[in-house]
Design an enzyme around this catalytic site. Sequence first.
Site, mmCIF file in Angstrom:
data_model
loop_
_atom_site.group_PDB
_atom_site.id
_atom_site.type_symbol
_atom_site.label_atom_id
_atom_site.label_comp_id
_atom_site.label_asym_id
_atom_site.label_seq_id
_atom_site.Cartn_x
_atom_site.Cartn_y
_atom_site.Cartn_z
ATOM 1 N N CYS A 2 0.848 -1.194 0.000
ATOM 2 C CA CYS A 2 0.000 0.000 0.000
ATOM 3 C C CYS A 2 0.880 1.239 0.000
ATOM 4 C CB CYS A 2 -0.880 -0.001 1.231
ATOM 5 S SG CYS A 2 -1.783 -1.542 1.433
ATOM 6 N N ARG A 35 1.524 2.321 -6.077
ATOM 7 C CA ARG A 35 1.759 1.256 -5.092
ATOM 8 C C ARG A 35 0.499 0.435 -4.805
ATOM 9 N NH1 ARG A 35 6.463 1.889 -1.852
ATOM 10 N NH2 ARG A 35 5.526 0.543 -0.290
ATOM 11 N N TRP A 83 -3.623 -1.747 -1.525
ATOM 12 C CA TRP A 83 -3.515 -2.936 -2.383
ATOM 13 C C TRP A 83 -3.944 -4.076 -1.481
ATOM 14 C CZ3 TRP A 83 -3.039 -3.948 -7.327
ATOM 15 C CH2 TRP A 83 -2.588 -5.190 -7.751
ATOM 16 N N ASN A 109 0.607 -0.620 5.978
ATOM 17 C CA ASN A 109 1.095 -1.339 4.805
ATOM 18 C C ASN A 109 1.751 -2.605 5.324
ATOM 19 O OD1 ASN A 109 2.280 -2.132 2.368
ATOM 20 N ND2 ASN A 109 4.084 -0.864 2.711
ATOM 21 N N GLY A 110 1.410 -3.759 4.762
ATOM 22 C CA GLY A 110 2.044 -5.001 5.205
ATOM 23 C C GLY A 110 1.003 -6.023 5.623
ATOM 24 N N GLU A 492 10.779 -18.723 -20.133
ATOM 25 C CA GLU A 492 10.503 -17.399 -19.567
ATOM 26 C C GLU A 492 11.616 -16.419 -19.951
ATOM 27 O OE1 GLU A 492 8.158 -15.780 -18.454
ATOM 28 O OE2 GLU A 492 8.960 -14.192 -17.189
ATOM 29 N N LYS A 496 10.912 -12.985 -22.046
ATOM 30 C CA LYS A 496 11.309 -11.652 -21.578
ATOM 31 C C LYS A 496 12.102 -10.931 -22.674
ATOM 32 C CE LYS A 496 9.142 -11.012 -18.876
ATOM 33 N NZ LYS A 496 8.247 -11.975 -18.339
ATOM 34 N N GLU A 499 9.742 -9.864 -25.623
ATOM 35 C CA GLU A 499 8.786 -8.774 -25.396
ATOM 36 C C GLU A 499 9.460 -7.469 -25.004
ATOM 37 O OE1 GLU A 499 5.886 -9.908 -22.451
ATOM 38 O OE2 GLU A 499 7.393 -10.698 -21.105
ATOM 39 N N HIS A 515 16.721 -33.155 -31.585
ATOM 40 C CA HIS A 515 15.574 -33.534 -32.420
ATOM 41 C C HIS A 515 15.205 -32.434 -33.404
ATOM 42 C CE1 HIS A 515 15.011 -37.162 -30.083
ATOM 43 N NE2 HIS A 515 15.109 -36.421 -28.980
ATOM 44 N N LYS A 618 -1.014 -4.613 -20.277
ATOM 45 C CA LYS A 618 -0.752 -5.256 -18.992
ATOM 46 C C LYS A 618 -1.798 -6.319 -18.690
ATOM 47 C CE LYS A 618 1.318 -5.965 -15.141
ATOM 48 N NZ LYS A 618 2.473 -6.852 -15.298
HETATM 49 C C1 F6R Z 1 4.701 -11.638 -19.895
HETATM 50 C C2 F6R Z 1 3.413 -11.325 -19.330
HETATM 51 C C3 F6R Z 1 2.242 -12.069 -19.815
HETATM 52 C C4 F6R Z 1 1.288 -12.407 -18.670
HETATM 53 C C5 F6R Z 1 -0.007 -13.031 -19.222
HETATM 54 C C6 F6R Z 1 -0.963 -13.419 -18.127
HETATM 55 O O1 F6R Z 1 5.715 -10.872 -19.342
HETATM 56 O O2 F6R Z 1 3.285 -10.450 -18.507
HETATM 57 O O3 F6R Z 1 2.608 -13.213 -20.523
HETATM 58 O O4 F6R Z 1 1.928 -13.277 -17.795
HETATM 59 O O5 F6R Z 1 -0.644 -12.119 -20.082
HETATM 60 O O6 F6R Z 1 -1.349 -12.320 -17.380
HETATM 61 P P1 F6R Z 1 -2.021 -12.500 -15.980
HETATM 62 O O7 F6R Z 1 -1.019 -13.118 -15.082
HETATM 63 O O8 F6R Z 1 -2.403 -11.114 -15.543
HETATM 64 O O9 F6R Z 1 -3.208 -13.384 -16.173
#
Ligand code: F6R
Length: 623
Positions: A2, A35, A83, A109-110, A492, A496, A499, A515, A618
Site C-alpha cells: 500500500c 503502489r 492494495w 502497509n504489510g 521465460e 522476456k 517482449e 531432435h 498489462k
Molecule cells: C509476460 C506477461 C504475460 C502475462 C499473461 C498473463 O511478461 O506479462 O505473458 O503473464 O498475459 O497475465 P495475468 O497473469 O495477468 O493473467
Amino acid sequence: MCGIVGYVGRPGAPGAAAGGGAAVALEGLRRLEYRGYDSAGIAVVSEGAVAVRKRAGKLANLVELLDADPLPAAHTAIGHTRWATHGGPTDANAHPHVDGTGRVAVIHNGIVENFAALRAELRESGVEFTSETDTEVVAHLLGAQLERTGDLTEAMRAVCLRLEGAFTLLAVHADAPGVIVGARRNSPLVVGLGEGANYLGSDVAAFIAHTREALELGQDQVVTITPDAVDVVGFDGAPAQGRRFHVDWDASAAEKGGFPSFMAKEIHDQPQAIADTLLGRTDAGGRLQLDEMKISEAELRAVDKIVVIACGTAAYAGQVAKYAIEHWCRIPVEVELAHEFRYRDPVVSERTLVVAISQSGETMDTIMAVRHAREQGAKVLAICNTNGSTIPRESDAALYTHAGPEIAVASTKAFLAQITACYLLGLYLAQLRGNKFADEVADVLAQLHEVPGQVRQVLDGLEQVREIARYMADTRSVLFLGRHVGYPVAMEGALKLKELAYIHAEGFAAGELKHGPIALVEPGQPVFVVVPSPRGRDSLHSKVVSNIQEVRARGARTLVIAEQGDTEVEPYADVVIRIPRTSTLLSPLLAVVPLQVFACELATAKGLDVDQPRNLAKSVTVE
Ligand code: F6R
C-alpha cells in the site's frame, strides 16, 4: 504493497503546505497510487476529533467523496492507498481504520501475521469489527493501550511488540493534534524533513513536492513527528536514530525508487515479493495454514488430478510448479494454456482441482477457462495478485500472491510470487494428504524462507550480465536451454527477451535440441543454458553439461547459469553466471533473475521503453 503518507505542519511556517492536511495527503496519494489503487482514504485531526473519508476504487472516487463531503480544515493528516491483502477492496476495508471510540485512526502497509489470534482475543473482550482487515486489529489494540497510557508513542510501541509479520503503521489521535506516530518492521517508512512541517511516506515520492531532506527509519523503530521535531525510539524503548539523506531524484524517479524504470524496480523488489507471499502462512505450531483455501479438506484429499490454467509468464510459473507438486503430492498435474483449455474438451471432474494463475485476475482467456472448468464440476483455486479481481471472485478459493502492484507490462516479480504460492499449495496438499511428514514440510518452508536473501545475492552480483547485455545490443537471435525445472525458466527467459528487446528468442528443453533445434546453431549464436545443481540427480546435470558441449562444438557462444561451486561447466562456458546453492525445485526462483536482468538491460541499451513494450497490454481483457 500500500501507499502511505502523513503530514503535520505549523500554520504559517515556511515549510507548511498551503491547502492544509487533507490537500497534502491527497497530493501524496496521487504520487503513491502506483503502489496500490483499489481503495483510498484520509484521516485528519481537527478540533479534538478525528475525521475520516475513504472509498473503494481509484483515487478519483475518494476525490469525488471529498468534493461532496469535505474534510474539516486541519494540519495533521494521514492518507492511504490500498492494495488489498486481508479483505476485499470495499469501502469498509479501505483505510484509515478507527477504534471503537473513533478517536484513534490507523493506516497500515504489510501483513499482520497473527491477526486472527489477536482478533479473536479482542472479540472476546467485546470489540466489534467493522472490516475484514488485519489493520483494524491494530486500531483497537491502540485504542485500548491509549486508555491505559494516554500517550500515542508509548501505545504504538506496546502494540508493535504484540504484532508479528511485516508492517508500516501510522496513527493519529483526537487528543494529539500536530502529532503522527509511525512504526515499521520489514516494511518501508521514510520521514520527510521540512521547516515547520514534517512528513511520513512509504517512500519519498509521498513528499517529494515539499522536501528533499529525508530520514530513513531502521528496523523495529517508532517515530513521532510534530511540525518541529522528529523523535525515534526502538520497539524496546531505547532512543534511536534514522539515516539522514538528501533526495536528488525528480518526482518520476522517486516513484520508481530511483530506478530507471518500473521494470528495474520490480526486478529489484523480488526478494520482498517472495517474502511477503510467504508471510502469515503457518500457525503457531509452524504448520502450514492456508486460510484462504476455502475448498474442504475432504474435497482436497479426494483430488485425483490438478490442471493448471494460465497464460504467458503465469503459465510458465505453472510449469515450474508441476515438477514440485507431482514430486511432493504424487498427484498428476497438467499445465494448459488457458485459451486452449476449453476448446479441446478437457477431461475434468469433481475430483479435479483446477488452479488458475493470474497476476491481474482479469485475463479474459483465463476467466473463460475458469468458467468452463466450474461448469464441468471441477473446483477452481485462483492464485492471483489482485484482490477482488474477476478470477478469484469467480473461483471456489483464492491464494493471493503479495507481490504488490506490477506496473511494468512484462511480468517479473509476479512470476516469482506465483511460483512461491504454487509451492505453498503443493506443500499444503502434501501435508493434508499425508505425502509428507510435518518436519519435511517445515524443512522445505525453511528453504523457501532463505530464497529472498538468495535472490538479493543474485541481484547484487549481476554487473557482468549487465555488461554482456549492453555489449549484445545488436544481437538478432538468442536461444535458451533448460531441462526439468530449468525448461520453463528457459522459456521465460526467451519470452522476456522477445517482449522487452524485440529480439528473436526461443526457449527449448535441452534434450529436444538433437531432435531439430540444433540446426539453428551457427558460429557466434548466443545460447543461455540453465544448468541444474550437480548435487541433484546427477544424470540431469551431466546431460545438460553434454548439451552445452554439443552447442559449443557447433560454434555457439555459451552463457551458462550454474550453481556456485559447479566447476564442471567451466570448460564449456564462455561466461558463467553464478547463483547460490539451493534445492533443484527452488532453483527457478534464482535462475530466472539473471535472464530478467539481461532482457531489461539489453532493451534499455537499445533505447526501448521496458515498461511499455510495443503491442502489449498489462491486462489482456479480450479473448
Ligand atoms: C509476460 C506477461 C504475460 C502475462 C499473461 C498473463 O511478461 O506479462 O505473458 O503473464 O498475459 O497475465 P495475468 O497473469 O495477468 O493473467
